[in-house]
Design a protein around this motif. Structure first.
Motif, PDB file in Angstrom:
ATOM      1  N   ARG A 101      -3.398   5.591  -3.729  1.00 12.40           N
ATOM      2  CA  ARG A 101      -2.204   4.744  -3.719  1.00 12.40           C
ATOM      3  C   ARG A 101      -1.257   5.206  -4.806  1.00 12.40           C
ATOM      4  N   GLY A 108     -12.068  -7.053   0.439  1.00 13.42           N
ATOM      5  CA  GLY A 108     -11.344  -7.822   1.434  1.00 13.42           C
ATOM      6  C   GLY A 108     -12.177  -7.825   2.705  1.00 13.42           C
ATOM      7  N   CYS A 109     -12.111  -8.924   3.455  1.00 10.76           N
ATOM      8  CA  CYS A 109     -12.920  -8.978   4.666  1.00 10.76           C
ATOM      9  C   CYS A 109     -12.356 -10.013   5.632  1.00 10.76           C
ATOM     10  N   PHE A 164     -14.961  -5.236   6.578  1.00 13.40           N
ATOM     11  CA  PHE A 164     -14.750  -5.432   5.136  1.00 13.40           C
ATOM     12  C   PHE A 164     -14.400  -4.092   4.500  1.00 13.40           C
ATOM     13  N   GLY A 165     -13.698  -4.195   3.394  1.00  9.56           N
ATOM     14  CA  GLY A 165     -13.366  -2.978   2.637  1.00  9.56           C
ATOM     15  C   GLY A 165     -13.623  -3.264   1.168  1.00  9.56           C
ATOM     16  N   PHE A 188      -5.057  -6.867   9.721  1.00 18.07           N
ATOM     17  CA  PHE A 188      -6.053  -6.433  10.723  1.00 18.07           C
ATOM     18  C   PHE A 188      -7.240  -7.380  10.861  1.00 18.07           C
ATOM     19  N   VAL A 189      -7.236  -8.490  10.119  1.00 16.98           N
ATOM     20  CA  VAL A 189      -8.302  -9.487  10.293  1.00 16.98           C
ATOM     21  C   VAL A 189      -7.690 -10.879  10.426  1.00 16.98           C
ATOM     22  N   GLN A 193     -12.349   2.687  10.611  1.00 13.78           N
ATOM     23  CA  GLN A 193     -12.687   1.655  11.627  1.00 13.78           C
ATOM     24  C   GLN A 193     -12.122   2.075  12.970  1.00 13.78           C
ATOM     25  N   HIS A 213      -6.521   3.326   2.354  1.00 18.70           N
ATOM     26  CA  HIS A 213      -7.785   2.592   2.416  1.00 18.70           C
ATOM     27  C   HIS A 213      -8.705   3.315   3.396  1.00 18.70           C
ATOM     28  N   GLU A 215     -15.897   1.097   3.589  1.00 17.78           N
ATOM     29  CA  GLU A 215     -15.466   0.252   4.700  1.00 17.78           C
ATOM     30  C   GLU A 215     -16.690  -0.126   5.530  1.00 17.78           C
ATOM     31  N   GLN A 231     -13.518   3.691  -1.818  1.00 18.26           N
ATOM     32  CA  GLN A 231     -13.804   2.447  -1.096  1.00 18.26           C
ATOM     33  C   GLN A 231     -14.986   2.661  -0.171  1.00 18.26           C
ATOM     34  N   GLN A 283       0.843  -1.198   0.000  1.00 22.19           N
ATOM     35  CA  GLN A 283       0.000   0.000   0.000  1.00 22.19           C
ATOM     36  C   GLN A 283       0.874   1.242   0.000  1.00 22.19           C
TER      37      GLN A 283
HETATM   38  N1  PHE Z   1      -8.385  -2.194   3.718  1.00 22.68           N
HETATM   39  C1  PHE Z   1      -8.234  -3.339   2.838  1.00 22.68           C
HETATM   40  C2  PHE Z   1      -7.730  -2.839   1.471  1.00 22.68           C
HETATM   41  O1  PHE Z   1      -7.881  -1.713   1.150  1.00 22.68           O
HETATM   42  C3  PHE Z   1      -9.535  -4.045   2.654  1.00 22.68           C
HETATM   43  C4  PHE Z   1     -10.055  -4.695   3.900  1.00 22.68           C
HETATM   44  C5  PHE Z   1     -10.864  -3.983   4.766  1.00 22.68           C
HETATM   45  C6  PHE Z   1      -9.753  -6.002   4.187  1.00 22.68           C
HETATM   46  C7  PHE Z   1     -11.372  -4.585   5.893  1.00 22.68           C
HETATM   47  C8  PHE Z   1     -10.237  -6.605   5.305  1.00 22.68           C
HETATM   48  C9  PHE Z   1     -11.054  -5.880   6.160  1.00 22.68           C
HETATM   49  O2  PHE Z   1      -7.211  -3.610   0.718  1.00 22.68           O
END
Ligand code: PHE
Length: 346
Positions: free
Chosen positions: A203, A291-292, A315-316, A259-260, A182, A177, A219, A217, A163
């Motif tokens: 980015r 992504g989640c 999720f994002g 983060f997950v 969050q 992101h 979130e 995005q 990133q």
């Molecule tokens: N922030 C991540 C991205 O931009 C996406 C994401 C968000 C993944 C929340 C998992 C949980 O790629």
């Protein structure tokens, strides 16, 4: 009466009546000026006659002189009044052309409409609000802490390389992101929490048909007791059915986001080519949509939430990519290109 005096008499009278007739019939200021030069000019007809006057007897000279003066005066008056007539006509024509009716209704601004990304964003906000989520906003210029550290991405973590972004003097950055929102949501509102955060992200990418340095995005995060992957999948399916208004084929792959845990990539089958392969899906038939995963305990802890008591999912989603899928846009650059011919199609 001397002969030359009779000649002068006649030519003055003729000149006078001829010139007056020409003035009367003149159709333009230019024609008028020509009459003036010919009759009254320094080398004009009257000047010629007055030159000849030296030859006359004194009493004749006085009489012819009077005649000359009166002809000159009459001509000048006629010229002047015709000139005024032309000037007035010109002014009237100009005023007629400049006339506007102030009581007419104004044409008004051109009617626009919402950008495709804004439309999807608002639809998703409505959908999530109906599911009990709050819509949060966060800054586009973020601290390193909110964008990375608080999301379990310390300075030496390789995930930072994926990133790359634009760093500002003083250590802040353009957020890569919407995930820092969050963190801000957890810090400010605490658990239980249901929030979404749509917004602009950045980015340091080389731009091509599917990558932009600036994109959107959305979130989402839900923190409660006993939240499971089942809840996550339910909300993701509800969301995608809402957006596309039909069943979409999705696949869940293991995905790594610091983060997950566990983390997933959710792909949808490419709606542009139907899965056959095209530039948007990079010929794979699938498009990475979001992504989640379940929120990592470190992330909860860092924002002051006890992971023994609470857990959740996050999720994002790529809003830009979602808009491309829904509207069949095959090049991301169209969306921010500023070409109204493109935007007016939606
Ligand atoms: N922030 C991540 C991205 O931009 C996406 C994401 C968000 C993944 C929340 C998992 C949980 O790629």
């Amino acid at each position: 009466m001397e002969n030359s005096a009779i000649m002068a008499d006649q030519s003055i009278q003729e000149l006078e009546s001829r010139s007056l007739a020409r003035v009367a019939s003149a159709g333009s200021p230019e024609e008028l000026e020509a009459v003036r030069v010919e009759a009254l000019g320094r080398k004009g007809a009257l000047a010629q006659i007055s030159k000849e006057m030296g030859k006359l007897a004194p009493e004749e000279r006085a009489r012819i002189g009077k005649l000359l003066n009166s002809a000159k005066q009459k001509l000048e008056e006629a010229l002047e009044s015709k000139k005024r007539h032309f000037a007035e006509a010109a002014l009237r024509a100009r005023l007629d052309a400049e006339w506007i009716d102030l009581t007419l209704p104004a044409p008004g601004p051109r009617r626009g409409h919402l950008h495709p990304i804004t439309r999807i964003q608002r639809e998703l906000e409505d959908l999530f609000v109906s599911l009990g989520f709050t819509v949060l906003d966060g800054p586009e210029v973020e601290t390193e802490y909110h964008n990375f550290d608080a999301l379990n991405i310390p300075a030496d973590h390789p995930a930072r390389d994926a990133q790359d972004t634009f760093w500002l003097d003083g250590g802040n950055l353009l957020r890569t992101h919407t995930s820092p929102v969050q963190v801000r949501g957890m810090e400010r509102l605490g658990p239980p929490l249901r929030m979404i955060a749509p917004g602009r992200t950045f980015r340091n990418e080389s731009v091509d048909a599917s990558h932009e340095h600036t994109f959107y995005q959305l979130e989402g995060m839900m923190i409660d007791r006993d939240v499971s992957v089942g809840h996550l999948i339910y909300f993701m399916k509800t969301m995608l059915t809402g957006v596309f208004q039909r069943e979409v084929t999705v696949r869940l792959r293991p995905g790594f986001f610091p983060f997950v845990e566990p983390g997933f990539e959710l792909d949808i089958q490419c709606l542009i080519c139907g899965g056959a392969g095209c530039p948007v899906c990079k010929q794979s038939g699938w498009v990475e949509q979001l992504g989640c995963g379940l929120v990592h305990p470190n992330v909860l802890r860092m924002s002051g939430i006890d992971p023994e008591e609470w857990n959740g999912f996050a999720f994002g989603l790529g809003l830009t990519r979602l808009a491309m899928m829904r509207y069949g846009i095959d090049d991301i650059r169209h969306l921010q290109g500023g070409d109204l011919r493109f935007l007016e199609q939606f």
